[in-house]
Every structure is written in structure tokens, then in C-alpha cells.
Design an enzyme around this catalytic site. Structure first.
Site, PDB file in Angstrom:
ATOM      1  N   ALA A 292     -60.180  45.998  14.244  1.00 44.68           N
ATOM      2  CA  ALA A 292     -59.727  47.238  14.389  1.00 44.68           C
ATOM      3  C   ALA A 292     -60.182  47.996  15.975  1.00 44.68           C
ATOM      4  O   ALA A 292     -61.164  47.802  16.210  1.00 44.68           O
ATOM      5  CB  ALA A 292     -60.342  48.398  13.090  1.00 44.68           C
TER       6      ALA A 292
ATOM      7  N   CYS B 211     -67.701  45.231  25.313  1.00 49.49           N
ATOM      8  CA  CYS B 211     -68.047  46.610  26.427  1.00 49.49           C
ATOM      9  C   CYS B 211     -69.759  47.170  26.464  1.00 49.49           C
ATOM     10  O   CYS B 211     -69.277  48.495  26.627  1.00 49.49           O
ATOM     11  CB  CYS B 211     -67.015  47.731  25.574  1.00 49.49           C
TER      12      CYS B 211
HETATM   13  N1  SAM Z   1     -60.484  44.384  18.909  1.00 51.34           N
HETATM   14  C1  SAM Z   1     -60.618  46.409  18.796  1.00 51.34           C
HETATM   15  C2  SAM Z   1     -59.390  46.379  19.997  1.00 51.34           C
HETATM   16  O1  SAM Z   1     -59.637  45.487  20.615  1.00 51.34           O
HETATM   17  O2  SAM Z   1     -59.386  47.174  19.382  1.00 51.34           O
HETATM   18  C3  SAM Z   1     -62.453  46.775  18.593  1.00 51.34           C
HETATM   19  C4  SAM Z   1     -63.132  46.251  18.095  1.00 51.34           C
HETATM   20  S1  SAM Z   1     -65.266  47.262  18.176  1.00 51.34           S
HETATM   21  C5  SAM Z   1     -65.548  46.704  19.541  1.00 51.34           C
HETATM   22  C6  SAM Z   1     -65.163  46.045  16.291  1.00 51.34           C
HETATM   23  C7  SAM Z   1     -65.227  46.216  15.322  1.00 51.34           C
HETATM   24  O3  SAM Z   1     -65.719  45.819  14.617  1.00 51.34           O
HETATM   25  C8  SAM Z   1     -65.649  47.569  14.602  1.00 51.34           C
HETATM   26  O4  SAM Z   1     -63.809  48.194  14.771  1.00 51.34           O
HETATM   27  C9  SAM Z   1     -66.651  47.520  13.542  1.00 51.34           C
HETATM   28  O5  SAM Z   1     -66.080  48.566  12.251  1.00 51.34           O
HETATM   29  C10 SAM Z   1     -65.629  46.129  12.819  1.00 51.34           C
HETATM   30  N2  SAM Z   1     -66.865  45.181  12.618  1.00 51.34           N
HETATM   31  C11 SAM Z   1     -68.717  45.730  12.577  1.00 51.34           C
HETATM   32  N3  SAM Z   1     -69.226  44.682  12.034  1.00 51.34           N
HETATM   33  C12 SAM Z   1     -67.757  43.710  11.706  1.00 51.34           C
HETATM   34  C13 SAM Z   1     -68.029  42.405  10.566  1.00 51.34           C
HETATM   35  N4  SAM Z   1     -69.309  41.785  10.251  1.00 51.34           N
HETATM   36  N5  SAM Z   1     -66.911  41.831  10.350  1.00 51.34           N
HETATM   37  C14 SAM Z   1     -65.890  42.950  11.088  1.00 51.34           C
HETATM   38  N6  SAM Z   1     -65.545  44.050  11.235  1.00 51.34           N
HETATM   39  C15 SAM Z   1     -66.648  44.019  11.570  1.00 51.34           C
END
Ligand code: SAM
Length: 297
Positions: A117, A234
């Protein structure tokens, strides 16, 4: 204008020494709005026509034909335009477009996006492959997962199985040919000193590093032999990037391999210690970003 958070300043000085002034100059600027044309629903010609009709200035991006810079428009101004609400374009930072471009997608391969997300990179993979691969997208946060589903629907992406789950808990029997791990991070590459000060403490960064290590271990355990995993953040802090790779890769007989030359050549770079990795320096155009492409023997 704010000053650098003390921990960040100290970490950057010890990691990058003479580059800190350049990094701070990047943090001091407000970057222009940038977008990716969603080729599942629109073409570059159609989007440029729509922009011209509304008198909106745009500039192409040399290293990615689907991207453009909008020097005079804020994100909120763009978001109200029909090309955005209809999912014909997606507002995305330029460096955030790098990870999918660093991957290859043989027809029919299975792809896992571990931290998906709000879905910018999941949708980019769907567009790059014109829906010829099967994608599984995981997101652990319920609200962000709803956002992910909404964004994918808006962009006409149908070949994605969305799982609201912690990707560290995926069934160990799964195997994927391609994995994107766009890990949760401190966002130290995206700081804008014109905005409200951001949290940046050592303890927090260490906690993130531990999560990043666990996520990368899980990703490599789910990767098919000979498969590719792209790790990105990032952040420009070595703790969250190269130190994570140095901890995990030797345990999996995995190694970094070169990213496409046309991408790395175009980026303003910070020095790296792990070969083949790319750390983009924050500038008035680019957010700071880290990308590594990894293959498992
Ligand atoms: N890849 C996304 C995009 O391009 O739109 C952005 C990702 S953002 C950097 C990281 C995401 O990883 C966040 O939405 C967070 O809630 C989720 N997240 C964090 N730990 C996680 C986990 N253990 N399993 C799945 N999602 C996770």
C-alpha cells in the site's frame, strides 16, 4: 526552514561526510509534482493532450517514457483533474518508480509485492507487464489495504490478489519468481526542511532495521531458486539499507546484481559499500532512495 534532526545529522556526517551539504540542499527544496502514465488505461499522447488542453506545463523524463514532471502544479491541484480521478495517471515520486524498472518480468511469472500500500509500485508492475503476470500484494495495515484495493481498482488493475496480512507470516510453502520488498523505513530520503520537523531517533531506526531484516529473510525464503528480489526504501541511512543486506544475504547464498545501466547512470548518487546497489541523493528533483537487486543461487 527547520534544521536537520540531530540523530540524522550525525548519522549522515559519519556515513557521507563531504556529501552532507549536497543532501541538505536536496532536503531544503520543495520537489515538483511528478506522475506516471497508467498505460493500462491511457497513453502518453492522450495524457499530454489533456494537459495541453488545460494549459498545464509538463516535462518528459529521459530515463522513463511513462513519467513526467509538472513544474507548476501542486499534488492537490492535480488530484482533482479527471486524468487522476479516472486512474489514467498516478502521482508518484520519480525515485519511487525505480524498483519495478529494476526488475525483469518473464511472461507468466509469479510476483509478490510484500509491502504494497498504497499500491504505486504494484500498479506500475501491472502496467509494465500489461497484466501478463500474476501478482500477490500484501499489506498488513487494514486502512492502507483498503486504499490499496481502491487505487488498484481506479487504475484498472485486475490481476492482483490482495492479502491483508503481515507478509512475514505468509505460508512458507509459497514460492515466487519475483519479489518486491519496498520496506517500511524512516523516510530519511524524503525529508523536506520546509515542512514540520519529522521524527528521527536512533532507537526507532534500529527497530525499523530489525523489521527490515525479518522482511528480507522472509522474502528470500519465499523466492524461487534463480529468482529476483528487489529491496528498496526511501531512506538513505546505511542501517536500513546496506547493513540489512550485509546481515541477511550471506545466510541465503544470495547476492546483489547490477541494476539497468540506463537507470543508475541517470541518478544523482551517494557512495555505497555494497556493490551493485544504488543510493540516490536527495536533490530538488529526486527524493533520496535506495534500491538493490538480489538473486538467489
Ligand atoms: N510499495 C508501496 C507503494 O509503492 O505504494 C509503498 C510501501 S510503504 C514504503 C510500506 C508499506 O508496508 C506500508 O503501507 C506499511 O503499512 C506496510 N507494511 C509494514 N510492515 C509490513 C509487513 N510486515 N507486512 C506487510 N506490510 C507491511
Amino acid at each position: 526552514m527547520n534544521s536537520l534532526p540531530p540523530y540524522l545529522e550525525q548519522a549522515l556526517l559519519s556515513q557521507y561526510g563531504p556529501y552532507v551539504d549536497q543532501i541538505t540542499a536536496g532536503y531544503s527544496a520543495r520537489r515538483p509534482t511528478t506522475l506516471r502514465v497508467n498505460t493500462l488505461k491511457a497513453s502518453m499522447e492522450g495524457v499530454t493532450e489533456a494537459l495541453r488542453a488545460q494549459g498545464i506545463a509538463y516535462q518528459p523524463v529521459g530515463w522513463y517514457t511513462d513519467a513526467m514532471v509538472l513544474p507548476t502544479m501542486s499534488e492537490s491541484e492535480m488530484l482533482s483533474l479527471s486524468i487522476c480521478t479516472q486512474g489514467e495517471v498516478y502521482l508518484q515520486g520519480l525515485t519511487a518508480m525505480l524498483p519495478p524498472l529494476g526488475m525483469s518480468f518473464p511472461r507468466g511469472c509469479s510476483v509478490l509485492d510484500m509491502c504494497a500500500a498504497p499500491g504505486g509500485k504494484t500498479a506500475q508492475i501491472a502496467a509494465l507487464t500489461q497484466s501478463t503476470v500474476s501478482i500477490t500484494a500484501c499489506e498488513k495495515d487494514r486502512f492502507r489495504c483498503e486504499r490499496l484495493r481502491h487505487n488498484l481498482k481506479q487504475q484498472g488493475v485486475h490481476n492482483v490478489t490482495v492479502l491483508q496480512t503481515d507478509s512475514r507470516h505468509l505460508d512458507p510453502a509459497f514460492r515466487f519468481d519475483r519479489i518486491l520488498l519496498d520496506a517500511p523505513c524512516s523516510g530519511s530520503g524524503t525529508l523536506c526542511l520546509q515542512d514540520a520537523p519529522r521524527r528521527m531517533e536512533q532507537q526507532w531506526v534500529q527497530k525499523l532495521k530489525s523489521t527490515q531484516i525479518h522482511l528480507l529473510e522472509k522474502g528470500l525464503s519465499l523466492l524461487s531458486s534463480g529468482g529476483e528480489l528487489v529491496y528498496s526504501t526511501c531512506s538513505i541511512l546505511r542501517e536500513e539499507n546496506e547493513e540489512v543486506l550485509q546481515t541477511v544475504l550471506p545466510r541465503f547464498h544470495a547476492e546483489t546484481v547490477p541494476l539497468p545501466e540506463e537507470l543508475t547512470a541517470a541518478m544523482p548518487k551517494l557512495p555505497v559499500v555494497v556493490p551493485n546497489t544504488l543510493c540516490v541523493c536527495p536533490t530538488p528533483l529526486y527524493e533520496g532512495f535506495f534500491v538493490a537487486k538480489i538473486v538467489k543461487a
